[in-house]
Design a protein around this motif. Structure first.
Motif, PDB file in Angstrom:
ATOM      1  N   ALA A  70      -1.826-186.949  23.621  1.00  0.00           N
ATOM      2  CA  ALA A  70      -2.166-186.940  22.191  1.00  0.00           C
ATOM      3  C   ALA A  70      -3.654-186.645  22.021  1.00  0.00           C
ATOM      4  N   GLU A  71      -4.472-187.151  22.944  1.00  0.00           N
ATOM      5  CA  GLU A  71      -5.914-186.895  22.886  1.00  0.00           C
ATOM      6  C   GLU A  71      -6.223-185.423  23.135  1.00  0.00           C
ATOM      7  N   VAL A  72      -5.445-184.794  23.997  1.00  0.00           N
ATOM      8  CA  VAL A  72      -5.678-183.383  24.304  1.00  0.00           C
ATOM      9  C   VAL A  72      -5.337-182.517  23.083  1.00  0.00           C
ATOM     10  N   ILE A  75      -5.109-178.359  30.264  1.00  0.00           N
ATOM     11  CA  ILE A  75      -4.486-179.670  30.475  1.00  0.00           C
ATOM     12  C   ILE A  75      -3.056-179.674  29.949  1.00  0.00           C
ATOM     13  N   LEU A  76      -2.840-179.063  28.787  1.00  0.00           N
ATOM     14  CA  LEU A  76      -1.483-178.995  28.233  1.00  0.00           C
ATOM     15  C   LEU A  76      -0.562-178.172  29.133  1.00  0.00           C
ATOM     16  N   ALA A 111      -1.896-183.031  41.260  1.00  0.00           N
ATOM     17  CA  ALA A 111      -2.302-184.036  40.281  1.00  0.00           C
ATOM     18  C   ALA A 111      -2.579-183.349  38.957  1.00  0.00           C
ATOM     19  N   ARG A 112      -2.277-184.041  37.872  1.00  0.00           N
ATOM     20  CA  ARG A 112      -2.496-183.470  36.545  1.00  0.00           C
ATOM     21  C   ARG A 112      -3.067-184.529  35.607  1.00  0.00           C
ATOM     22  N   GLU A 113      -3.917-184.056  34.709  1.00  0.00           N
ATOM     23  CA  GLU A 113      -4.471-184.950  33.693  1.00  0.00           C
ATOM     24  C   GLU A 113      -3.455-185.168  32.583  1.00  0.00           C
ATOM     25  N   HIS A 114      -3.434-186.404  32.086  1.00  0.00           N
ATOM     26  CA  HIS A 114      -2.570-186.737  30.953  1.00  0.00           C
ATOM     27  C   HIS A 114      -3.434-187.368  29.871  1.00  0.00           C
ATOM     28  N   GLY A 115      -4.475-186.651  29.460  1.00  0.00           N
ATOM     29  CA  GLY A 115      -5.414-187.214  28.503  1.00  0.00           C
ATOM     30  C   GLY A 115      -6.480-188.002  29.242  1.00  0.00           C
ATOM     31  N   HIS A 116      -6.467-189.338  29.091  1.00  0.00           N
ATOM     32  CA  HIS A 116      -7.496-190.167  29.713  1.00  0.00           C
ATOM     33  C   HIS A 116      -7.073-190.711  31.071  1.00  0.00           C
ATOM     34  N   TYR A 117      -5.942-190.273  31.606  1.00  0.00           N
ATOM     35  CA  TYR A 117      -5.533-190.736  32.930  1.00  0.00           C
ATOM     36  C   TYR A 117      -4.912-189.590  33.722  1.00  0.00           C
ATOM     37  N   ILE A 118      -4.691-189.845  35.025  1.00  0.00           N
ATOM     38  CA  ILE A 118      -4.198-188.829  35.958  1.00  0.00           C
ATOM     39  C   ILE A 118      -2.915-189.298  36.624  1.00  0.00           C
ATOM     40  N   ILE A 119      -1.985-188.373  36.813  1.00  0.00           N
ATOM     41  CA  ILE A 119      -0.745-188.634  37.542  1.00  0.00           C
ATOM     42  C   ILE A 119      -0.762-187.779  38.810  1.00  0.00           C
TER      43      ILE A 119
END
Length: 297
Positions: free
Chosen positions: A77-79, A209-210, A241-249
């Motif tokens: 949502a932040e992205v 990021i999206l 690894a991928r960014e999910h806004g303010h965190y990483i998976i």
């Protein structure tokens, strides 16, 4: 995590109140003293209010826990808000450039001291807001707070142009420098290009990021180093690894001896997940897949 979220929300609320106050200040003073550049900067600030509201809303949504419909959380949502801010900045850049070109074709306006003072106040205020929000955004790794910070930076550019332009015009009137009256529109054109560049960089980052672009090579190297330190793991097959806004998976595929039991594989996976998360506080989830490894491979 809660304290970080609160720090991010507080910084966005401060930005929202500041943008409202600065918008009113610039438009009122600009209209009272017939200062086109200040009115234009005030309209630009009005767009910032929309951007800040978007950042505030997205920051609140992104902190919601994962659910059945969003099993990976709401971080993106932040992205989305960051992409929206990029669009608003691009529109603002075009507006500033268009207004500057029009001003070049018009007779120079007489400049009073109050509009110049208002522009200086805006410049100092926005610079302070930028320094504050960029520090908070980096500390909490929040895309919406960082987007708000870069929005402030664009305002710093715009306010600087207004100060230069109004200052040159004010001094030029008193020293009979006819050329100084055109300092404002020329500065406005330069600023519009800088803001447009900033919007492009923000927009491409949000799109990456999206589209789930891999994280920076340095982070991947860190995860690989952690995995290589696990004595039970014989082979690294893949690390993503991928960014999910303010965190990483993080997504890991590794090879372990084929004769290990399911319980042993489970324990190795849990230990690996914990080590990766401990190595990088931005990581909130690690997906581990075990492949069989045989002696001699």
């Amino acid at each position: 995590m809660t304290s970080k979220a609160n720090a991010g929300l507080i910084s966005i609320w401060i930005s929202l109140v500041s943008n409202i106050a600065l918008t009113i200040l610039k438009i009122v003073v600009g209209l009272l003293f017939a200062s086109p550049v200040l009115v234009a900067d005030g309209i630009h600030n009005a767009g910032d209010i929309i951007a800040t509201v978007a950042a505030l809303t997205s920051s609140m949504v992104s902190k919601k826990p994962a659910d059945d419909e969003h099993p990976y959380g709401h971080g993106k949502a932040e992205v989305v808000a960051s992409a929206l801010v990029a669009v608003i900045l691009a529109i603002a850049a075009l507006w500033i450039g268009y207004h500057a070109v029009l001003t070049l074709r018009e007779p120079p306006e007489s400049v009073s001291l109050l509009p110049l003072t208002a522009a200086v106040v805006s410049l100092v205020w926005k610079q302070a807001l930028y320094v504050y929000t960029i520090r908070v955004g980096r500390a909490v790794n929040s895309k919406s707070v960082l987007a708000t910070a870069y929005d402030h930076l664009a305002d710093v550019y715009a306010s600087l142009a207004a100060v230069i332009g109004l200052g040159l015009a004010y001094i030029g009137e008193r020293l009979d420098w006819s050329w100084a009256a055109y300092g404002d529109p020329v500065a406005g054109i330069v600023v519009s290009l800088l803001v447009l560049k900033l919007a492009y960089e923000m927009g491409t980052d949000a799109i990456d990021i999206l589209m789930e672009r891999n994280v920076a090579p340095g982070k991947l190297a860190l995860y690989e180093k952690v995995i290589a330190g696990e004595s039970e793991i014989r082979r690294i097959d893949r690390v993503r690894a991928r960014e999910h806004g303010h965190y990483i998976i993080v997504d890991v595929r590794v090879g372990i001896p084929s004769h290990y039991t399911i319980q042993q594989g489970h324990d190795i996976g849990r230990a690996l997940k914990r080590r990766i998360m401990d190595s990088d506080p931005d990581v909130v989830e690690v997906l581990v897949h075990m492949n069989p490894w045989n002696e001699g491979e």
